[in-house]
Write a protein that holds these residues in place. Structure first.
Motif, PDB file in Angstrom:
ATOM      1  N   HIS A  40      16.596  -1.499  16.244  1.00  0.00           N
ATOM      2  CA  HIS A  40      17.171  -0.979  17.480  1.00  0.00           C
ATOM      3  C   HIS A  40      16.273  -1.254  18.690  1.00  0.00           C
ATOM      4  O   HIS A  40      16.494  -0.680  19.758  1.00  0.00           O
ATOM      5  CB  HIS A  40      17.421   0.525  17.347  1.00  0.00           C
ATOM      6  CG  HIS A  40      18.364   0.879  16.232  1.00  0.00           C
ATOM      7  ND1 HIS A  40      19.708   0.589  16.273  1.00  0.00           N
ATOM      8  CD2 HIS A  40      18.144   1.468  15.022  1.00  0.00           C
ATOM      9  CE1 HIS A  40      20.284   0.995  15.158  1.00  0.00           C
ATOM     10  NE2 HIS A  40      19.362   1.528  14.382  1.00  0.00           N
ATOM     11  N   ARG A  41      15.266  -2.097  18.498  1.00  0.00           N
ATOM     12  CA  ARG A  41      14.341  -2.458  19.577  1.00  0.00           C
ATOM     13  C   ARG A  41      13.732  -1.210  20.225  1.00  0.00           C
ATOM     14  O   ARG A  41      13.667  -1.091  21.446  1.00  0.00           O
ATOM     15  CB  ARG A  41      15.063  -3.300  20.644  1.00  0.00           C
ATOM     16  CG  ARG A  41      15.631  -4.607  20.123  1.00  0.00           C
ATOM     17  CD  ARG A  41      14.512  -5.584  19.790  1.00  0.00           C
ATOM     18  NE  ARG A  41      15.006  -6.910  19.449  1.00  0.00           N
ATOM     19  CZ  ARG A  41      15.201  -7.354  18.213  1.00  0.00           C
ATOM     20  NH1 ARG A  41      14.963  -6.545  17.193  1.00  0.00           N
ATOM     21  NH2 ARG A  41      15.622  -8.569  17.985  1.00  0.00           N
ATOM     22  N   ASP A  42      13.291  -0.280  19.395  1.00  0.00           N
ATOM     23  CA  ASP A  42      12.795   0.984  19.936  1.00  0.00           C
ATOM     24  C   ASP A  42      11.286   1.170  19.790  1.00  0.00           C
ATOM     25  O   ASP A  42      10.773   2.266  20.022  1.00  0.00           O
ATOM     26  CB  ASP A  42      13.527   2.168  19.295  1.00  0.00           C
ATOM     27  CG  ASP A  42      13.568   2.094  17.774  1.00  0.00           C
ATOM     28  OD1 ASP A  42      12.942   1.179  17.208  1.00  0.00           O
ATOM     29  OD2 ASP A  42      14.235   2.945  17.160  1.00  0.00           O
ATOM     30  N   LEU A  43      10.566   0.092  19.419  1.00  0.00           N
ATOM     31  CA  LEU A  43       9.108   0.178  19.349  1.00  0.00           C
ATOM     32  C   LEU A  43       8.523  -0.754  20.409  1.00  0.00           C
ATOM     33  O   LEU A  43       8.443  -1.966  20.210  1.00  0.00           O
ATOM     34  CB  LEU A  43       8.601  -0.218  17.958  1.00  0.00           C
ATOM     35  CG  LEU A  43       7.082  -0.105  17.756  1.00  0.00           C
ATOM     36  CD1 LEU A  43       6.634   1.351  17.863  1.00  0.00           C
ATOM     37  CD2 LEU A  43       6.666  -0.697  16.408  1.00  0.00           C
TER      38      LEU A  43
ATOM     39  N   ASP B  42      13.368   1.338   9.381  1.00  0.00           N
ATOM     40  CA  ASP B  42      13.922   2.562   9.967  1.00  0.00           C
ATOM     41  C   ASP B  42      14.239   3.589   8.889  1.00  0.00           C
ATOM     42  O   ASP B  42      13.980   4.790   9.049  1.00  0.00           O
ATOM     43  CB  ASP B  42      15.209   2.246  10.735  1.00  0.00           C
ATOM     44  CG  ASP B  42      14.962   1.718  12.131  1.00  0.00           C
ATOM     45  OD1 ASP B  42      13.816   1.803  12.620  1.00  0.00           O
ATOM     46  OD2 ASP B  42      15.924   1.217  12.751  1.00  0.00           O
TER      47      ASP B  42
ATOM     48  N   ARG C 107      10.016  -5.494  22.416  1.00  0.00           N
ATOM     49  CA  ARG C 107      10.266  -4.272  21.657  1.00  0.00           C
ATOM     50  C   ARG C 107      10.686  -4.688  20.254  1.00  0.00           C
ATOM     51  O   ARG C 107      11.579  -5.518  20.093  1.00  0.00           O
ATOM     52  CB  ARG C 107      11.354  -3.420  22.318  1.00  0.00           C
ATOM     53  CG  ARG C 107      11.043  -3.059  23.769  1.00  0.00           C
ATOM     54  CD  ARG C 107      12.192  -2.328  24.427  1.00  0.00           C
ATOM     55  NE  ARG C 107      12.312  -0.971  23.946  1.00  0.00           N
ATOM     56  CZ  ARG C 107      11.679   0.080  24.455  1.00  0.00           C
ATOM     57  NH1 ARG C 107      10.862  -0.089  25.488  1.00  0.00           N
ATOM     58  NH2 ARG C 107      11.842   1.279  23.960  1.00  0.00           N
TER      59      ARG C 107
END
Length: 219
Positions: free
Chosen positions: A184-187, A95, A180
């Motif tokens: 932050h498990r955002d992909l 990140d 994900r």
């Protein structure tokens, strides 16, 4: 040392040669002393590990010029990350690399070579956490595709063990089919990963795991 490990070490050495002292570092004075900020402006090799790890994790809003600072410290951060000595989660470092705009850095190709070399080295290392390395690489580059391709092209016993362990983790935590990646498990990569796993030769994951995988993908 395996060929993959040699490639990684050569890539890290090449990136190390770009390390230089930099301009004065402006940062959160509630978090860092004047002496620590001065140390961050000096030779990266002399920055204490505790301070390095703190900077590796801190959010960009703690710094006046975050991209410049992270670029200067990246050789040490990446060496420790890829050799298992950095006390910061890999996906969080990914990140921070993205926030620092690493693809636009001078000599960004050296960072890319470290990332490219790390994955086969991890797949060949029985002690590596392949799931975390995969998440780190996917977030840092914005895609999981090339890393899955390399895994598919590496049918070694160690790579298959990593595959089994990673799939067990994903299934145990109910992460498929909506997987994900990232700190932050955002992909979101669930559909691509599911299609990739089901397309592997059956012996790569075993009949029992394939059964549980099929059940997970039906839900």
């Amino acid at each position: 040392m395996t060929t993959a490990q040699q490639r990684l070490h050569h890539a890290l050495d090449a990136l190390d040669r770009t390390a230089r002292p930099g301009p004065a570092v402006g940062g959160c004075e509630h978090c860092y002393t004047a002496g620590q900020l001065a140390a961050l402006a000096g030779p990266p090799a002399l920055v204490p590990n505790g301070l390095l790890h703190s900077v590796a994790a801190k959010s960009p809003d703690h710094w006046t010029d975050f991209p410049t600072l992270y670029r200067r410290l990246a050789p040490r951060i990446l060496r420790q990350l890829t050799t298992g000595t950095l006390a910061v989660d890999g996906p969080l470092v990914a990140d921070r690399l993205v926030a620092a705009g690493w693809p636009d850095w001078h000599r960004a190709e050296l960072v890319r070579e470290v990332l490219d070399a790390w994955w086969p080295a991890a797949l060949a290392d029985p002690g590596a956490d392949a799931a975390e390395v995969l998440g780190t690489l996917a977030v840092a580059t914005g895609t999981v595709t090339p890393w899955l391709r390399t895994w598919a092209e590496t049918p070694t016993a160690t790579a298959n063990r990593h595959l089994a362990d990673t799939l067990d983790r994903w299934l145990a935590y109910g992460e498929l089919p909506d997987l994900r990646l990232g700190f932050h498990r955002d992909l979101p990569v669930g559909p691509e990963v599911a299609a990739w796993i089901t397309g592997l030769p059956p012996h790569r994951i075993g009949e029992d795991r394939r059964h549980w995988l099929e059940l997970a993908l039906r839900n």
